[in-house]
Scaffold this motif. Structure first.
Motif, short mmCIF file in Angstrom:
data_model
loop_
_atom_site.label_atom_id
_atom_site.label_comp_id
_atom_site.label_asym_id
_atom_site.label_seq_id
_atom_site.Cartn_x
_atom_site.Cartn_y
_atom_site.Cartn_z
N SER A 45 0.87 -1.16 0.00
CA SER A 45 0.00 0.00 0.00
C SER A 45 0.91 1.22 0.00
O SER A 45 1.69 1.42 0.93
CB SER A 45 -0.90 0.01 1.24
OG SER A 45 -1.72 1.15 1.21
N ILE A 46 0.82 2.00 -1.07
CA ILE A 46 1.72 3.14 -1.25
C ILE A 46 0.86 4.40 -1.35
O ILE A 46 0.44 4.80 -2.44
CB ILE A 46 2.58 2.97 -2.51
CG1 ILE A 46 3.30 1.63 -2.48
CG2 ILE A 46 3.56 4.12 -2.65
CD1 ILE A 46 3.80 1.15 -3.82
N PRO A 47 0.56 5.03 -0.22
CA PRO A 47 -0.32 6.19 -0.26
C PRO A 47 0.41 7.42 -0.77
O PRO A 47 1.60 7.60 -0.55
CB PRO A 47 -0.72 6.38 1.19
CG PRO A 47 0.47 5.89 1.95
CD PRO A 47 0.99 4.71 1.14
N GLU A 48 -0.34 8.26 -1.45
CA GLU A 48 0.16 9.58 -1.84
C GLU A 48 -0.90 10.58 -1.41
O GLU A 48 -1.99 10.61 -1.98
CB GLU A 48 0.39 9.64 -3.35
CG GLU A 48 1.05 10.90 -3.80
CD GLU A 48 1.39 10.87 -5.28
OE1 GLU A 48 1.45 11.97 -5.86
OE2 GLU A 48 1.59 9.79 -5.84
N ILE A 49 -0.59 11.33 -0.36
CA ILE A 49 -1.54 12.32 0.13
C ILE A 49 -0.85 13.67 0.17
O ILE A 49 0.33 13.77 0.47
CB ILE A 49 -2.14 11.93 1.50
CG1 ILE A 49 -1.06 11.78 2.57
CG2 ILE A 49 -2.94 10.65 1.40
CD1 ILE A 49 -1.60 11.50 3.96
N ALA A 50 -1.62 14.70 -0.16
CA ALA A 50 -1.08 16.06 -0.15
C ALA A 50 -2.17 17.04 0.25
O ALA A 50 -3.32 16.90 -0.17
CB ALA A 50 -0.53 16.42 -1.52
N ALA A 51 -1.80 18.02 1.06
CA ALA A 51 -2.72 19.09 1.44
C ALA A 51 -2.12 20.40 0.93
O ALA A 51 -1.04 20.80 1.35
CB ALA A 51 -2.90 19.12 2.95
N ASN A 52 -2.81 21.03 0.00
CA ASN A 52 -2.35 22.29 -0.58
C ASN A 52 -3.21 23.47 -0.13
O ASN A 52 -3.18 24.52 -0.75
CB ASN A 52 -2.38 22.19 -2.12
CG ASN A 52 -1.48 21.07 -2.62
OD1 ASN A 52 -0.42 20.83 -2.05
ND2 ASN A 52 -1.91 20.37 -3.64
N HIS A 53 -3.97 23.25 0.93
CA HIS A 53 -4.84 24.30 1.48
C HIS A 53 -4.86 24.10 2.98
O HIS A 53 -4.88 22.97 3.48
CB HIS A 53 -6.25 24.17 0.88
CG HIS A 53 -7.15 25.30 1.21
ND1 HIS A 53 -7.83 25.39 2.41
CD2 HIS A 53 -7.50 26.40 0.50
CE1 HIS A 53 -8.56 26.49 2.42
NE2 HIS A 53 -8.38 27.13 1.26
N VAL A 54 -4.89 25.18 3.73
CA VAL A 54 -4.84 25.12 5.19
C VAL A 54 -6.02 24.35 5.78
O VAL A 54 -5.91 23.77 6.87
CB VAL A 54 -4.72 26.55 5.79
CG1 VAL A 54 -6.01 27.33 5.59
CG2 VAL A 54 -4.31 26.48 7.24
N ASP A 55 -7.16 24.30 5.08
CA ASP A 55 -8.33 23.60 5.59
C ASP A 55 -8.54 22.23 4.95
O ASP A 55 -9.63 21.66 5.03
CB ASP A 55 -9.59 24.46 5.39
CG ASP A 55 -9.58 25.67 6.30
OD1 ASP A 55 -9.11 25.55 7.44
OD2 ASP A 55 -10.03 26.75 5.85
N ALA A 56 -7.53 21.69 4.33
CA ALA A 56 -7.62 20.33 3.77
C ALA A 56 -7.22 19.33 4.85
O ALA A 56 -6.23 19.53 5.56
CB ALA A 56 -6.72 20.19 2.56
#
Length: 109
Positions: A45-56
């Motif tokens: 399981s190779i997750p790719e998660i990213a938050a590009n906003h302060v409310d994400a």
């Protein structure tokens, strides 16, 4: 968004799950990966998660493991043989419920 992956790796199967969740605005995402590993199978399981906003809010959970022997033994005390008990555990793992209600992913089994 809710992404759910549930699998059983058996014999010499190879499984790779690569979910991608990106929050570019106020958003929520939850990725859940649960797998049972048997025989000589391989699961990644190779997750790719990213938050590009302060409310994400992006969450990833993963669990890969063998069948719990305590669960097998409990089912056997109800009269199931090993194969029947394994099948019951597989069906329980592979069931998907609606998250949230009305979602397009509902009760696959």
């Amino acid at each position: 968004v809710q992404i759910v992956s549930r699998s059983v790796g058996k014999d010499t199967s190879i499984q790779v799950f690569h979910p991608i969740a990106v929050g570019n605005t106020r958003s929520r995402a939850h990725i859940q990966c649960d797998s049972i590993l048997m025989d000589q199978a391989k699961i990644s399981s190779i997750p790719e998660i990213a938050a590009n906003h302060v409310d994400a809010q992006i969450v990833h959970e993963a669990a890969i493991g063998k069948i719990n022997s305590d669960q097998l033994m409990k089912l056997q005390t109800f009269g199931l043989d090993v194969e029947e008990a394994e099948k019951e555990l597989f069906w329980e793992l592979l069931q998907v419920r609606c998250f949230p209600a009305g979602s397009f992913i509902c009760n696959l089994f």
